[in-house]
Design an enzyme around this catalytic site. Structure first.
Site, mmCIF file in Angstrom:
data_model
loop_
_atom_site.group_PDB
_atom_site.id
_atom_site.type_symbol
_atom_site.label_atom_id
_atom_site.label_comp_id
_atom_site.label_asym_id
_atom_site.label_seq_id
_atom_site.Cartn_x
_atom_site.Cartn_y
_atom_site.Cartn_z
ATOM 1 N N GLY A 1 0.805 -1.214 0.000
ATOM 2 C CA GLY A 1 0.000 0.000 0.000
ATOM 3 C C GLY A 1 0.833 1.256 0.000
ATOM 4 N N ARG B 1 -7.501 -2.383 -4.280
ATOM 5 C CA ARG B 1 -7.208 -1.527 -3.126
ATOM 6 C C ARG B 1 -7.414 -0.058 -3.495
ATOM 7 N NH1 ARG B 1 -2.333 -3.014 0.715
ATOM 8 N NH2 ARG B 1 -3.651 -1.721 2.046
ATOM 9 N N SER C 1 -8.194 5.313 4.299
ATOM 10 C CA SER C 1 -6.778 5.063 4.593
ATOM 11 C C SER C 1 -6.061 6.357 4.943
ATOM 12 C CB SER C 1 -6.073 4.408 3.393
ATOM 13 O OG SER C 1 -4.682 4.260 3.642
ATOM 14 N N SER C 2 -5.329 6.328 6.046
ATOM 15 C CA SER C 2 -4.494 7.476 6.403
ATOM 16 C C SER C 2 -3.369 7.675 5.397
ATOM 17 C CB SER C 2 -3.897 7.287 7.803
ATOM 18 O OG SER C 2 -2.983 6.202 7.823
ATOM 19 N N GLU D 1 -4.032 -2.313 12.053
ATOM 20 C CA GLU D 1 -3.116 -3.378 11.643
ATOM 21 C C GLU D 1 -2.899 -4.419 12.746
ATOM 22 O OE1 GLU D 1 1.202 -1.331 12.178
ATOM 23 O OE2 GLU D 1 -0.323 -0.204 11.108
ATOM 24 N N HIS E 1 -7.850 -3.587 3.227
ATOM 25 C CA HIS E 1 -6.418 -3.861 3.357
ATOM 26 C C HIS E 1 -6.013 -4.974 2.386
ATOM 27 C CE1 HIS E 1 -5.366 -1.773 7.428
ATOM 28 N NE2 HIS E 1 -6.085 -1.005 6.629
ATOM 29 N N ARG F 1 -10.124 -7.948 5.762
ATOM 30 C CA ARG F 1 -9.661 -8.632 6.969
ATOM 31 C C ARG F 1 -10.798 -9.000 7.915
ATOM 32 N NH1 ARG F 1 -3.969 -5.316 8.153
ATOM 33 N NH2 ARG F 1 -2.702 -6.595 6.755
ATOM 34 N N ARG G 1 -0.552 -10.347 7.972
ATOM 35 C CA ARG G 1 -1.157 -10.237 9.302
ATOM 36 C C ARG G 1 -2.132 -11.401 9.548
ATOM 37 N NH1 ARG G 1 2.464 -6.656 11.062
ATOM 38 N NH2 ARG G 1 2.396 -4.648 10.012
ATOM 39 N N LYS H 1 6.436 -10.292 3.590
ATOM 40 C CA LYS H 1 6.060 -8.914 3.261
ATOM 41 C C LYS H 1 6.704 -7.929 4.228
ATOM 42 C CE LYS H 1 1.904 -5.983 3.009
ATOM 43 N NZ LYS H 1 2.021 -5.384 1.676
#
Length: 422
Positions: A94, A122, A168-169, A312, A339, A343, A384, A409
């Site tokens: 990302g 995404r 998304s920040s 996250e 993400h 998720r 994750r 990753k």
């Protein structure tokens, strides 16, 4: 290295006692690389994380005309003229998808972006629309997604832009990182639901200021970067605190003790929130001379937590909730549907497949105590998710984790490091 697929997650047969050293932060490494590529002279990114995401960033910046030497532990970066046509592979990163287009806008060439198949789902349209509003030409055939081409003219007028960063920040950070190199700087206003993962924006602002960039973030939902020089600066990368999550969770699920070395005294990394979350679940958390130590409880307690700013951490925290003896609610994380995979849906499906009593809510997950059993845990090419799978596998017999190699990753060699502790 190749691993068995699916991978038999090691089962802990007693309390785990361990001290671990983590690789560097992906978030800090990739921000440092971008700023070094935009700087007024050579820089060094020390103790850089070596992973797929950071290698993709180094390759992307080199393709634009900078030079990143990633052959050692410390990565020298030499800025260059962005004066060529280039192709950027975003993979599943990302930060590459969002951070590199604003840099490519400074090029005199055409820069084509694409990535792994899932990356085309995404969100990046807000960044592309913002760049158009700042005077950049972008060809995406109206998709607002990969693939797209940035056609630079060698300069970006810059100025004020309004975006919705509720997905998304990184949309905000992307514009801020390159903004000082725009003729008028950049003035980013957010209009929408609350921005998630705001610690990552605070991280970006802090790093910009260390590079001598003037940033005004005194007004809520507004960030102003003044035009000017990005000063060359050697940067030492902190350990990746989000990657600490599965290791500290190992103490929580086995009643053992795990110390993560070199935990920073102060940090902008969202992973620092693990200290409070684990304490609320019954763990003993303390700083020691070596780092941060977590001691697991006799009985793991559920938690009601808003993870909006630390999304996250959700997969590992969800794994702990599935193993806890009291109910849990995780909220404020609708944005993590966008993400590496959805998720929320993935966690509900995979943890439920191992016997967890879990329900997907509008903005999170709800758990009730249940007995878990073995089975196949899919990861959806999401590192994750793999972390969540191995945490459950440490406490439950016969858990098989599909594509555990996806952990490269952000942590190459994770399966070996994990197995060594068990």
């Amino acid at each position: 290295m190749r691993y068995a697929d699916p991978w038999p997650a090691p089962r802990a047969r007693g309390p785990v006692e361990a001290t671990v050293s983590l690789p560097g932060s992906k978030s800090l490494t990739n921000r440092a690389l971008v700023l070094a590529a935009l700087a007024d002279g050579p820089s060094v990114v020390r103790r850089a994380l070596r992973s797929r995401d950071t290698s993709l960033m180094a390759t992307a910046l080199t393709a634009l005309g900078a030079h990143v030497d990633d052959s050692g532990d410390d990565w020298p970066v030499t800025p260059g003229a962005f004066d060529r046509d280039a192709t950027v592979d975003c993979g599943l990163a990302g930060t590459v998808l969002r951070f590199v287009p604003p840099v490519a806008s400074l090029s005199t060439g055409s820069v084509a972006f694409d990535g792994d198949p899932h990356m085309r789902n995404r969100p990046v349209g807000e960044v592309l629309s913002a760049l158009r509003g700042l005077g950049v030409t972008i060809d995406d055939e109206g998709r607002g997604a990969l693939p797209f081409t940035v056609r630079g003219s060698g300069a970006v007028p810059g100025g004020q832009v309004v975006i919705d960063a509720s997905a998304s920040s990184q949309f905000v950070s992307a514009l801020l990182l390159a903004g000082a190199r725009y003729d008028k700087g950049v003035d980013v206003l957010h209009d929408g639901k609350p921005v998630p993962s705001t610690p990552h924006i605070e991280m970006t602002v802090a790093m910009l200021r260390r590079h001598g960039v003037e940033v005004d973030d005194g007004e809520p939902n507004r960030w102003q970067v003044a035009p000017g020089v990005v000063r060359a600066l050697d940067t030492a990368i902190e350990p990746d605190l989000s990657n600490a999550a599965p290791f500290l969770a190992l103490a929580a699920v086995t009643g053992g003790s795990v110390t993560v070395r070199d935990w920073p005294e102060s940090t902008t990394q969202p992973g620092d929130e693990l200290r409070e979350l684990l304490a609320r679940m019954g763990c003993a958390v303390e700083r020691t001379a070596d780092g941060l130590r977590v001691g697991g409880p006799d009985r793991l307690q559920g938690i009601d937590a808003d993870l909006h700013d630390v999304g996250e951490l959700t997969p590992v925290v969800a794994a702990l909730c599935a193993l806890a003896e009291s109910p849990s609610v995780l909220r404020g994380i609708a944005h993590i549907r966008g993400h590496e995979t959805d998720r929320l849906a993935a966690l509900a499906r995979e943890l439920g497949g191992l016997g967890a009593d879990v329900a997907e809510t509008e903005d999170g997950l709800a758990f009730r105590p249940a007995s878990l059993h073995g089975g196949l845990f899919h990861t959806y090419a999401d590192h994750r998710m793999a972390h969540a799978g191995v945490v459950v596998g440490a406490a439950v017999d016969d858990v098989l984790v599909e594509d555990v190699a996806t952990t490269s990753k952000t942590y190459p060699g994770f399966p070996d490091a994990w197995s060594a502790l068990l």
